[in-house]
Design an enzyme around this catalytic site. Structure first.
Site, PDB file in Angstrom:
ATOM      1  N   TYR A 225       0.824  -1.217   0.000  1.00  0.00           N
ATOM      2  CA  TYR A 225       0.000   0.000   0.000  1.00  0.00           C
ATOM      3  C   TYR A 225       0.863   1.274   0.000  1.00  0.00           C
ATOM      4  O   TYR A 225       0.736   2.102  -0.911  1.00  0.00           O
ATOM      5  CB  TYR A 225      -1.003  -0.019   1.165  1.00  0.00           C
ATOM      6  CG  TYR A 225      -1.771   1.277   1.285  1.00  0.00           C
ATOM      7  CD1 TYR A 225      -2.787   1.595   0.382  1.00  0.00           C
ATOM      8  CD2 TYR A 225      -1.456   2.218   2.264  1.00  0.00           C
ATOM      9  CE1 TYR A 225      -3.477   2.808   0.466  1.00  0.00           C
ATOM     10  CE2 TYR A 225      -2.139   3.425   2.355  1.00  0.00           C
ATOM     11  CZ  TYR A 225      -3.151   3.712   1.460  1.00  0.00           C
ATOM     12  OH  TYR A 225      -3.824   4.916   1.541  1.00  0.00           O
TER      13      TYR A 225
ATOM     14  N   LYS B 192       1.259   4.070  -3.041  1.00  0.00           N
ATOM     15  CA  LYS B 192       0.896   5.487  -2.885  1.00  0.00           C
ATOM     16  C   LYS B 192       2.110   6.374  -3.201  1.00  0.00           C
ATOM     17  O   LYS B 192       1.967   7.437  -3.800  1.00  0.00           O
ATOM     18  CB  LYS B 192       0.390   5.773  -1.464  1.00  0.00           C
ATOM     19  CG  LYS B 192      -0.920   5.114  -1.103  1.00  0.00           C
ATOM     20  CD  LYS B 192      -2.096   5.524  -1.969  1.00  0.00           C
ATOM     21  CE  LYS B 192      -2.638   6.909  -1.701  1.00  0.00           C
ATOM     22  NZ  LYS B 192      -3.880   7.176  -2.476  1.00  0.00           N
TER      23      LYS B 192
HETATM   24  N1  LIG Z   1      -8.649   6.342   5.141  1.00  0.00           N
HETATM   25  C1  LIG Z   1      -7.530   6.961   5.487  1.00  0.00           C
HETATM   26  O1  LIG Z   1      -7.216   7.094   6.685  1.00  0.00           O
HETATM   27  C2  LIG Z   1      -6.648   7.534   4.447  1.00  0.00           C
HETATM   28  C3  LIG Z   1      -6.914   7.435   3.079  1.00  0.00           C
HETATM   29  N2  LIG Z   1      -6.063   8.010   2.154  1.00  0.00           N
HETATM   30  C4  LIG Z   1      -6.358   7.958   0.719  1.00  0.00           C
HETATM   31  O2  LIG Z   1      -7.616   8.566   0.490  1.00  0.00           O
HETATM   32  C5  LIG Z   1      -8.249   7.978  -0.625  1.00  0.00           C
HETATM   33  C6  LIG Z   1      -9.650   7.566  -0.230  1.00  0.00           C
HETATM   34  O3  LIG Z   1      -9.554   6.627   0.820  1.00  0.00           O
HETATM   35  P1  LIG Z   1     -10.831   6.159   1.644  1.00  0.00           P
HETATM   36  O4  LIG Z   1     -11.959   7.045   1.343  1.00  0.00           O
HETATM   37  O5  LIG Z   1     -10.410   5.931   3.037  1.00  0.00           O
HETATM   38  O6  LIG Z   1     -11.064   4.725   1.003  1.00  0.00           O
HETATM   39  P2  LIG Z   1     -12.387   4.058   0.464  1.00  0.00           P
HETATM   40  O7  LIG Z   1     -12.072   2.645   0.192  1.00  0.00           O
HETATM   41  O8  LIG Z   1     -13.529   4.362   1.361  1.00  0.00           O
HETATM   42  O9  LIG Z   1     -12.641   4.835  -0.892  1.00  0.00           O
HETATM   43  C7  LIG Z   1     -11.964   4.539  -2.074  1.00  0.00           C
HETATM   44  C8  LIG Z   1     -12.952   4.580  -3.207  1.00  0.00           C
HETATM   45  O10 LIG Z   1     -12.254   4.256  -4.410  1.00  0.00           O
HETATM   46  C9  LIG Z   1     -13.046   3.347  -5.139  1.00  0.00           C
HETATM   47  N3  LIG Z   1     -12.223   2.505  -5.979  1.00  0.00           N
HETATM   48  C10 LIG Z   1     -11.379   1.528  -5.555  1.00  0.00           C
HETATM   49  N4  LIG Z   1     -10.835   0.918  -6.607  1.00  0.00           N
HETATM   50  C11 LIG Z   1     -11.339   1.525  -7.702  1.00  0.00           C
HETATM   51  C12 LIG Z   1     -11.164   1.341  -9.081  1.00  0.00           C
HETATM   52  N5  LIG Z   1     -10.365   0.367  -9.569  1.00  0.00           N
HETATM   53  N6  LIG Z   1     -11.814   2.152  -9.939  1.00  0.00           N
HETATM   54  C13 LIG Z   1     -12.653   3.103  -9.475  1.00  0.00           C
HETATM   55  N7  LIG Z   1     -12.880   3.313  -8.184  1.00  0.00           N
HETATM   56  C14 LIG Z   1     -12.222   2.540  -7.302  1.00  0.00           C
HETATM   57  C15 LIG Z   1     -13.784   2.519  -4.106  1.00  0.00           C
HETATM   58  O11 LIG Z   1     -14.940   1.904  -4.656  1.00  0.00           O
HETATM   59  C16 LIG Z   1     -14.074   3.540  -3.036  1.00  0.00           C
HETATM   60  O12 LIG Z   1     -15.339   4.127  -3.233  1.00  0.00           O
HETATM   61  C17 LIG Z   1      -7.375   6.807  -1.058  1.00  0.00           C
HETATM   62  O13 LIG Z   1      -6.637   7.206  -2.188  1.00  0.00           O
HETATM   63  C18 LIG Z   1      -6.460   6.577   0.130  1.00  0.00           C
HETATM   64  O14 LIG Z   1      -5.240   6.061  -0.272  1.00  0.00           O
HETATM   65  C19 LIG Z   1      -4.975   8.685   2.548  1.00  0.00           C
HETATM   66  C20 LIG Z   1      -4.657   8.819   3.860  1.00  0.00           C
HETATM   67  C21 LIG Z   1      -5.457   8.257   4.914  1.00  0.00           C
HETATM   68  C1  LIG Z   2      -4.826  -3.895  17.107  1.00  0.00           C
HETATM   69  C2  LIG Z   2      -3.715  -2.995  16.654  1.00  0.00           C
HETATM   70  C3  LIG Z   2      -2.633  -2.892  17.634  1.00  0.00           C
HETATM   71  C4  LIG Z   2      -4.266  -1.634  16.309  1.00  0.00           C
HETATM   72  C5  LIG Z   2      -4.759  -1.656  14.897  1.00  0.00           C
HETATM   73  C6  LIG Z   2      -4.972  -0.259  14.398  1.00  0.00           C
HETATM   74  C7  LIG Z   2      -4.740  -0.213  12.892  1.00  0.00           C
HETATM   75  C8  LIG Z   2      -5.799  -1.003  12.196  1.00  0.00           C
HETATM   76  C9  LIG Z   2      -4.676   1.232  12.413  1.00  0.00           C
HETATM   77  C10 LIG Z   2      -3.582   2.009  13.173  1.00  0.00           C
HETATM   78  C11 LIG Z   2      -3.067   3.061  12.212  1.00  0.00           C
HETATM   79  C12 LIG Z   2      -3.962   2.975  11.008  1.00  0.00           C
HETATM   80  C13 LIG Z   2      -3.436   3.493   9.669  1.00  0.00           C
HETATM   81  C14 LIG Z   2      -2.987   4.934   9.743  1.00  0.00           C
HETATM   82  O1  LIG Z   2      -4.024   5.760  10.233  1.00  0.00           O
HETATM   83  C15 LIG Z   2      -2.497   5.467   8.437  1.00  0.00           C
HETATM   84  C16 LIG Z   2      -3.267   5.087   7.238  1.00  0.00           C
HETATM   85  C17 LIG Z   2      -3.172   5.867   6.136  1.00  0.00           C
HETATM   86  C18 LIG Z   2      -3.739   5.494   4.908  1.00  0.00           C
HETATM   87  O2  LIG Z   2      -3.452   6.093   3.879  1.00  0.00           O
HETATM   88  C19 LIG Z   2      -4.638   4.333   4.850  1.00  0.00           C
HETATM   89  C20 LIG Z   2      -5.087   3.828   6.170  1.00  0.00           C
HETATM   90  C21 LIG Z   2      -3.964   3.780   7.205  1.00  0.00           C
HETATM   91  C22 LIG Z   2      -2.910   2.790   6.680  1.00  0.00           C
HETATM   92  C23 LIG Z   2      -4.520   3.361   8.583  1.00  0.00           C
HETATM   93  C24 LIG Z   2      -5.036   1.900   8.545  1.00  0.00           C
HETATM   94  C25 LIG Z   2      -5.435   1.355   9.912  1.00  0.00           C
HETATM   95  C26 LIG Z   2      -4.322   1.492  10.941  1.00  0.00           C
HETATM   96  C27 LIG Z   2      -3.131   0.630  10.536  1.00  0.00           C
END
Ligand SMILES: NC(=O)C1=CN([C@@H]2O[C@H](COP(=O)(O)OP(=O)(O)OC[C@H]3O[C@@H](n4cnc5c(N)ncnc54)[C@H](O)[C@@H]3O)[C@@H](O)[C@H]2O)C=CC1
Ligand SMILES: CC(C)CCC[C@@H](C)[C@H]1CC[C@H]2[C@@H]3[C@H](O)CC4=CC(=O)CC[C@]4(C)[C@H]3CC[C@]12C
EC number: 1.1.1.-
Length: 369
Positions: free
Chosen positions: A159, A163
């Protein structure tokens, strides 16, 4: 987006617009982007909630498509002014293969860039991640760092590798000539761990706590700080960055920005308790109940079981060597770069973010029973 055409209505495309962050970006654009004429929402899985948006004044076009299919991306991008590319495969649990993660996150991003170049779309905002920086495989802390902080970014997990590669493609594409002869302007936003309405891992922790009679057990020392940012503020930052990319192209083009707000610095579990506590859960232990070596062992055991069971069943628990390392390594940001470059201020205070998240957890938890 020229000054002379202030009344010009713009076409925005949000990839991944039905995901956790994507839905907030879509709703934020509709609420806060006055120049929005058409909003294209591109996702592999379209949400039913999109229907209610179609009755508003802005034309909302739902496009079911896959970012790995170049022709589908090109068709969606054609004649769009701005692309916000949030689609991604967020998998740190081993649910998808490394190849699939690479295909979606890297090739998908390449397809978005090429579509912009071919069709003449000039502005691209990419949702990157703190994970492109760290935590690294050596577990070095990143303590309140900013975009210029030196840090040894070494990844092995698919992952963060994907990214980091995708972010590089986006930044290198800045300045490329698009159809029509003008330069492409790109930037990348790097959220830390996003929380808020729709955060599935938070909901899963809540349900697990309910199953355990209202108790959660501390696994990570309270002293390990984990960066978190509210989803509404991350969405707002995307909307602002997209809006300002033309006017401030020279400054913003090719830049990275951490996503930040007023959320407090805490450990991953203590931060979750800000929401789960008011929902009736308690975190047991001022210190981790299990010694760290035992967690390492359990995480390795989970990884082994995942590998052994793969031909039969998908075993993908939250705890694995990678998630343990991330949760157990301090990674927090302290920066004002987005404020300086494009006037970003968080739209939601910490109190608002907290209240909204608590209300959502309560509703999501009760609907599970
Ligand atoms: N959730 C988090 O804590 C963090 C997320 N991100 C980034 O933010 C973005 C959004 O993440 P989330 O909303 O958490 O994830 P999510 O899984 O809820 O949303 C991702 C969306 O992309 C769509 N998707 C996946 N594969 C696809 C494909 N092949 N074609 C078209 N659509 C596709 C999914 O259907 C989903 O709706 C991602 O790029 C992720 O890497 C970055 C930092 C932290
Ligand atoms: C039981 C364990 C000791 C605790 C598990 C917690 C984990 C599932 C999560 C702790 C940190 C999270 C990640 C972090 O917030 C950074 C992220 C950034 C992204 O771009 C995608 C999601 C994630 C990797 C996020 C995923 C869950 C954790 C690993």
């Amino acid at each position: 987006m020229a000054d002379s055409a202030q009344a010009q209505k713009l076409v925005y495309l949000v990839t991944g617009g039905c995901g956790f962050l994507g839905e907030h970006v879509v709703r934020m654009l509709l609420q806060r982007e006055p120049r929005l004429g058409e909003l294209r929402v591109f996702d592999r899985h379209l949400g039913p909630w999109l229907e209610e948006l179609k009755t508003g004044p802005v034309r909302v076009t739902a496009i079911q498509g896959d970012v790995t299919e170049a022709h589908e991306v090109a068709a969606a991008v054609a004649r769009a002014h701005v692309v916000i590319h949030t689609a991604g495969l967020v998998d740190v649990f081993g649910r998808a293969s490394p190849e699939t993660i690479h295909e979606v996150n890297v090739q998908g991003t390449r397809n978005v860039i090429e579509a912009c170049v071919q069709t003449g779309t000039r502005f691209l905002v990419y949702t990157s991640s703190m994970e492109v920086v760290g935590p690294n495989t050596k577990g070095h802390p990143f303590y309140r760092g900013n975009e210029d902080t030196l840090y040894e970014a070494v990844h092995r997990h698919p992952y963060p590798c994907s990214k980091a590669l995708a972010e590089r493609l986006v930044l290198e594409a800045n300045g490329r000539e698009v159809h029509g002869g003008l330069p492409l302007v790109t930037c990348a936003l790097r959220p830390t761990g996003i929380y808020g309405e729709g955060h599935q891992i938070m909901r899963d922790f809540y349900r697990q706590g309910l199953r355990l009679g209202g108790w959660l057990f501390r696994a990570i020392p309270a002293s390990v700080e984990h960066g978190r940012v509210y989803v509404g503020n991350v969405a707002w930052m995307h909307v602002l960055a997209a809006r300002e990319l033309e006017r401030r192209a020279a400054l913003m083009g090719g830049q990275v920005y951490f996503c930040y707000d007023g959320s407090p610095y805490k450990s991953y579990e203590d931060f979750n308790m800000e929401f789960l506590g008011p929902c009736g859960l308690q975190l047991v232990g001022a210190r981790p109940l299990l010694p760290y070596w035992l967690l390492v062992f359990l995480a390795a055991l989970n990884a082994l079981l995942q590998w052994l069971l793969r031909p039969l069943v998908l075993y993908a628990p939250l705890l694995n060597p990678y998630t343990l390392a991330v949760a157990n390594t301090t990674f927090t940001v302290s920066t004002d770069k987005a404020q300086r470059h494009f006037g970003y201020e968080p739209l939601f205070s910490w109190e608002d973010s907290r209240t909204r998240t608590i209300l959502w957890v309560q509703a999501a938890g009760s609907s599970a029973q």
